[in-house]
Design a protein around this motif. Structure first.
Motif, PDB file in Angstrom:
ATOM      1  N   ARG A  87      15.140  14.298  17.703  1.00 38.07           N
ATOM      2  CA  ARG A  87      15.217  15.618  17.075  1.00 38.07           C
ATOM      3  C   ARG A  87      13.837  16.261  17.010  1.00 38.07           C
ATOM      4  O   ARG A  87      13.675  17.446  17.337  1.00 38.07           O
ATOM      5  N   LEU A  88      12.827  15.486  16.609  1.00 37.38           N
ATOM      6  CA  LEU A  88      11.486  16.041  16.487  1.00 37.38           C
ATOM      7  C   LEU A  88      10.939  16.477  17.842  1.00 37.38           C
ATOM      8  O   LEU A  88      10.325  17.550  17.951  1.00 37.38           O
ATOM      9  N   VAL A  89      11.164  15.685  18.879  1.00 29.81           N
ATOM     10  CA  VAL A  89      10.714  16.061  20.223  1.00 29.81           C
ATOM     11  C   VAL A  89      11.381  17.368  20.648  1.00 29.81           C
ATOM     12  O   VAL A  89      10.724  18.274  21.195  1.00 29.81           O
ATOM     13  N   ASP A  90      12.668  17.489  20.393  1.00 27.58           N
ATOM     14  CA  ASP A  90      13.396  18.701  20.755  1.00 27.58           C
ATOM     15  C   ASP A  90      12.859  19.916  20.003  1.00 27.58           C
ATOM     16  O   ASP A  90      12.632  20.983  20.593  1.00 27.58           O
ATOM     17  N   LEU A  91      12.615  19.758  18.708  1.00 21.48           N
ATOM     18  CA  LEU A  91      12.120  20.870  17.902  1.00 21.48           C
ATOM     19  C   LEU A  91      10.695  21.269  18.294  1.00 21.48           C
ATOM     20  O   LEU A  91      10.362  22.461  18.324  1.00 21.48           O
ATOM     21  N   GLN A  92       9.872  20.302  18.604  1.00 24.52           N
ATOM     22  CA  GLN A  92       8.511  20.626  19.030  1.00 24.52           C
ATOM     23  C   GLN A  92       8.523  21.370  20.359  1.00 24.52           C
ATOM     24  O   GLN A  92       7.697  22.262  20.585  1.00 24.52           O
ATOM     25  N   THR A  93       9.481  21.041  21.211  1.00 20.32           N
ATOM     26  CA  THR A  93       9.629  21.757  22.480  1.00 20.32           C
ATOM     27  C   THR A  93      10.049  23.200  22.227  1.00 20.32           C
ATOM     28  O   THR A  93       9.514  24.128  22.848  1.00 20.32           O
ATOM     29  N   LEU A  94      10.991  23.396  21.303  1.00 17.87           N
ATOM     30  CA  LEU A  94      11.442  24.748  20.974  1.00 17.87           C
ATOM     31  C   LEU A  94      10.298  25.574  20.395  1.00 17.87           C
ATOM     32  O   LEU A  94      10.149  26.761  20.716  1.00 17.87           O
ATOM     33  N   ALA A  95       9.488  24.960  19.523  1.00 14.03           N
ATOM     34  CA  ALA A  95       8.358  25.673  18.936  1.00 14.03           C
ATOM     35  C   ALA A  95       7.328  26.030  20.015  1.00 14.03           C
ATOM     36  O   ALA A  95       6.766  27.136  20.005  1.00 14.03           O
ATOM     37  N   ALA A  96       7.093  25.113  20.942  1.00 14.44           N
ATOM     38  CA  ALA A  96       6.147  25.376  22.028  1.00 14.44           C
ATOM     39  C   ALA A  96       6.623  26.539  22.888  1.00 14.44           C
ATOM     40  O   ALA A  96       5.812  27.371  23.338  1.00 14.44           O
ATOM     41  N   GLU A  97       7.922  26.618  23.117  1.00 10.59           N
ATOM     42  CA  GLU A  97       8.485  27.733  23.875  1.00 10.59           C
ATOM     43  C   GLU A  97       8.311  29.048  23.113  1.00 10.59           C
ATOM     44  O   GLU A  97       8.339  30.131  23.706  1.00 10.59           O
ATOM     45  N   ASN A  98       8.132  28.936  21.794  1.00 10.19           N
ATOM     46  CA  ASN A  98       7.881  30.086  20.930  1.00 10.19           C
ATOM     47  C   ASN A  98       6.379  30.317  20.742  1.00 10.19           C
ATOM     48  O   ASN A  98       5.967  31.089  19.888  1.00 10.19           O
ATOM     49  N   ASN A  99       5.577  29.591  21.553  1.00 10.46           N
ATOM     50  CA  ASN A  99       4.109  29.671  21.511  1.00 10.46           C
ATOM     51  C   ASN A  99       3.535  29.306  20.144  1.00 10.46           C
ATOM     52  O   ASN A  99       2.538  29.887  19.698  1.00 10.46           O
ATOM     53  N   LYS A 100       4.171  28.319  19.494  1.00 14.18           N
ATOM     54  CA  LYS A 100       3.700  27.877  18.191  1.00 14.18           C
ATOM     55  C   LYS A 100       3.813  26.364  18.086  1.00 14.18           C
ATOM     56  O   LYS A 100       4.437  25.712  18.926  1.00 14.18           O
ATOM     57  N   LYS A 101       3.197  25.822  17.040  1.00 15.52           N
ATOM     58  CA  LYS A 101       3.399  24.432  16.677  1.00 15.52           C
ATOM     59  C   LYS A 101       4.280  24.410  15.439  1.00 15.52           C
ATOM     60  O   LYS A 101       4.012  25.126  14.466  1.00 15.52           O
ATOM     61  N   LEU A 102       5.322  23.613  15.477  1.00 15.86           N
ATOM     62  CA  LEU A 102       6.271  23.552  14.367  1.00 15.86           C
ATOM     63  C   LEU A 102       5.555  23.325  13.041  1.00 15.86           C
ATOM     64  O   LEU A 102       4.729  22.407  12.927  1.00 15.86           O
ATOM     65  N   SER A 103       5.861  24.167  12.039  1.00 12.21           N
ATOM     66  CA  SER A 103       5.173  24.029  10.756  1.00 12.21           C
ATOM     67  C   SER A 103       5.872  23.065   9.808  1.00 12.21           C
ATOM     68  O   SER A 103       5.235  22.496   8.913  1.00 12.21           O
ATOM     69  N   GLY A 104       7.189  22.858   9.998  1.00 11.35           N
ATOM     70  CA  GLY A 104       7.868  21.915   9.116  1.00 11.35           C
ATOM     71  C   GLY A 104       9.372  22.041   9.205  1.00 11.35           C
ATOM     72  O   GLY A 104       9.914  22.861   9.958  1.00 11.35           O
ATOM     73  N   MET A 105      10.043  21.226   8.391  1.00  7.29           N
ATOM     74  CA  MET A 105      11.496  21.161   8.459  1.00  7.29           C
ATOM     75  C   MET A 105      12.107  21.001   7.066  1.00  7.29           C
ATOM     76  O   MET A 105      11.709  20.131   6.301  1.00  7.29           O
ATOM     77  N   PHE A 106      13.087  21.858   6.757  1.00  2.62           N
ATOM     78  CA  PHE A 106      13.840  21.746   5.512  1.00  2.62           C
ATOM     79  C   PHE A 106      14.946  20.704   5.668  1.00  2.62           C
ATOM     80  O   PHE A 106      15.413  20.428   6.780  1.00  2.62           O
ATOM     81  N   ALA A 107      15.372  20.152   4.542  1.00  2.00           N
ATOM     82  CA  ALA A 107      16.535  19.264   4.525  1.00  2.00           C
ATOM     83  C   ALA A 107      17.066  19.194   3.097  1.00  2.00           C
ATOM     84  O   ALA A 107      16.290  19.280   2.132  1.00  2.00           O
ATOM     85  N   GLU A 108      18.370  19.074   2.974  1.00  2.00           N
ATOM     86  CA  GLU A 108      18.986  18.806   1.680  1.00  2.00           C
ATOM     87  C   GLU A 108      19.163  17.296   1.552  1.00  2.00           C
ATOM     88  O   GLU A 108      19.656  16.643   2.470  1.00  2.00           O
ATOM     89  N   ILE A 109      18.762  16.755   0.419  1.00  2.00           N
ATOM     90  CA  ILE A 109      18.822  15.315   0.216  1.00  2.00           C
ATOM     91  C   ILE A 109      19.559  15.024  -1.091  1.00  2.00           C
ATOM     92  O   ILE A 109      19.228  15.586  -2.139  1.00  2.00           O
ATOM     93  N   TYR A 110      20.554  14.164  -1.034  1.00  2.00           N
ATOM     94  CA  TYR A 110      21.265  13.781  -2.251  1.00  2.00           C
ATOM     95  C   TYR A 110      20.314  13.085  -3.212  1.00  2.00           C
ATOM     96  O   TYR A 110      19.495  12.256  -2.812  1.00  2.00           O
ATOM     97  N   ASN A 111      20.435  13.453  -4.481  1.00  2.00           N
ATOM     98  CA  ASN A 111      19.630  12.831  -5.523  1.00  2.00           C
ATOM     99  C   ASN A 111      20.485  11.794  -6.242  1.00  2.00           C
ATOM    100  O   ASN A 111      21.324  12.143  -7.072  1.00  2.00           O
ATOM    101  N   PRO A 112      20.300  10.509  -5.940  1.00  2.00           N
ATOM    102  CA  PRO A 112      21.162   9.485  -6.529  1.00  2.00           C
ATOM    103  C   PRO A 112      20.971   9.331  -8.029  1.00  2.00           C
ATOM    104  O   PRO A 112      21.797   8.711  -8.706  1.00  2.00           O
ATOM    105  N   TYR A 113      19.882   9.895  -8.556  1.00  2.00           N
ATOM    106  CA  TYR A 113      19.654   9.819  -9.989  1.00  2.00           C
ATOM    107  C   TYR A 113      20.493  10.867 -10.736  1.00  2.00           C
ATOM    108  O   TYR A 113      20.612  10.817 -11.950  1.00  2.00           O
ATOM    109  N   LYS A 114      21.064  11.797  -9.972  1.00  2.00           N
ATOM    110  CA  LYS A 114      21.960  12.798 -10.553  1.00  2.00           C
ATOM    111  C   LYS A 114      23.422  12.502 -10.233  1.00  2.00           C
ATOM    112  O   LYS A 114      24.305  12.751 -11.036  1.00  2.00           O
TER     113      LYS A 114
END
Length: 223
Positions: A93-120
């Motif tokens: 996934r990271l290789v694919d995203l870095q390729t997409l960012a490069a095609e956009n003439n940028k370096k990927l700045s980061g990635m969002f994700a939703e993560i379950y909080n087991p403490y809740k």
């Protein structure tokens, strides 16, 4: 193992993937089979499966936003332990995203994700697959560099019934390890774009957005 993209609801691998989703995720997190037609055909939504011995053993969906230069991981599924599926999906996934960012003439700045909080929320079994256990996943993602965005997060149910889904955190993986906050405006723009597809959003979601709009920055904190 193969990293295969799915772009059609009639792909036999998609039937396997959708069943895997139903086995692993709670019902409100799984889009109905027929409603996948348009997302799969959307060039901006990337759905890949890990195929081992002709069987779908893992899957991930993500997207890259050219104007924000960030990605969003919609989900990651590990179907069984002992095959290194999580690492395999994350690396490809990271290789694919870095390729997409490069095609956009940028370096990927980061990635969002939703993560379950087991403490809740502790009652999700995730199909009995131990690598999907919320405690395990949280530790793995922390080691990958994800941090929690410091606000109370809710998201609209994918049933589009206006219900609020809680028990998750919105997190972010900065490509620059020194990043410890994000502009709140970026988070707001991203969430509004991401949930455009859902017409019924709960009042608590709008309140969350309003609170974010009042802040210039939102801290990234450790789990």
């Amino acid at each position: 193992m193969e990293y295969r993209r799915i772009t059609n609801i009639n792909d036999p691998l998609f039937k396997q993937m959708h069943q895997l989703m139903q086995d692993v995720f709670p019902p409100e997190e799984v889009l109905e089979f027929d409603l996948w037609k348009e997302p799969l055909e959307d060039p901006g939504i990337r759905v890949f499966v890990a195929v081992h011995e002709d069987k779908v053993v893992g899957a991930t969906e993500y997207r890259y936003y050219e104007d924000f230069n960030v990605a969003m991981t919609d989900f990651t599924i590990i179907g069984q332990a002992g095959l290194g599926i999580g690492t395999y999906l994350a690396q490809n996934r990271l290789v694919d995203l870095q390729t997409l960012a490069a095609e956009n003439n940028k370096k990927l700045s980061g990635m969002f994700a939703e993560i379950y909080n087991p403490y809740k929320v502790e009652h999700y079994e995730f199909g009995g697959v131990k690598p999907m256990d919320p405690y395990v996943r949280r530790e793995v993602l922390a080691h990958l560099g994800y941090k929690r965005l410091d606000f109370d997060y809710v998201h609209p149910s994918w049933n589009n019934d206006g219900e609020a889904v809680t028990g998750l955190d919105l997190c972010f993986l900065p490509m620059n390890e020194e990043t410890n906050e994000l502009p709140s405006s970026l988070i707001v723009k991203f969430l509004k774009r991401y949930y455009t597809v859902l017409s019924n959003r709960p009042d608590s979601w709008y309140s969350m957005i309003e609170n974010l709009e009042k802040k210039e920055k939102t801290a990234l904190v450790y789990f």
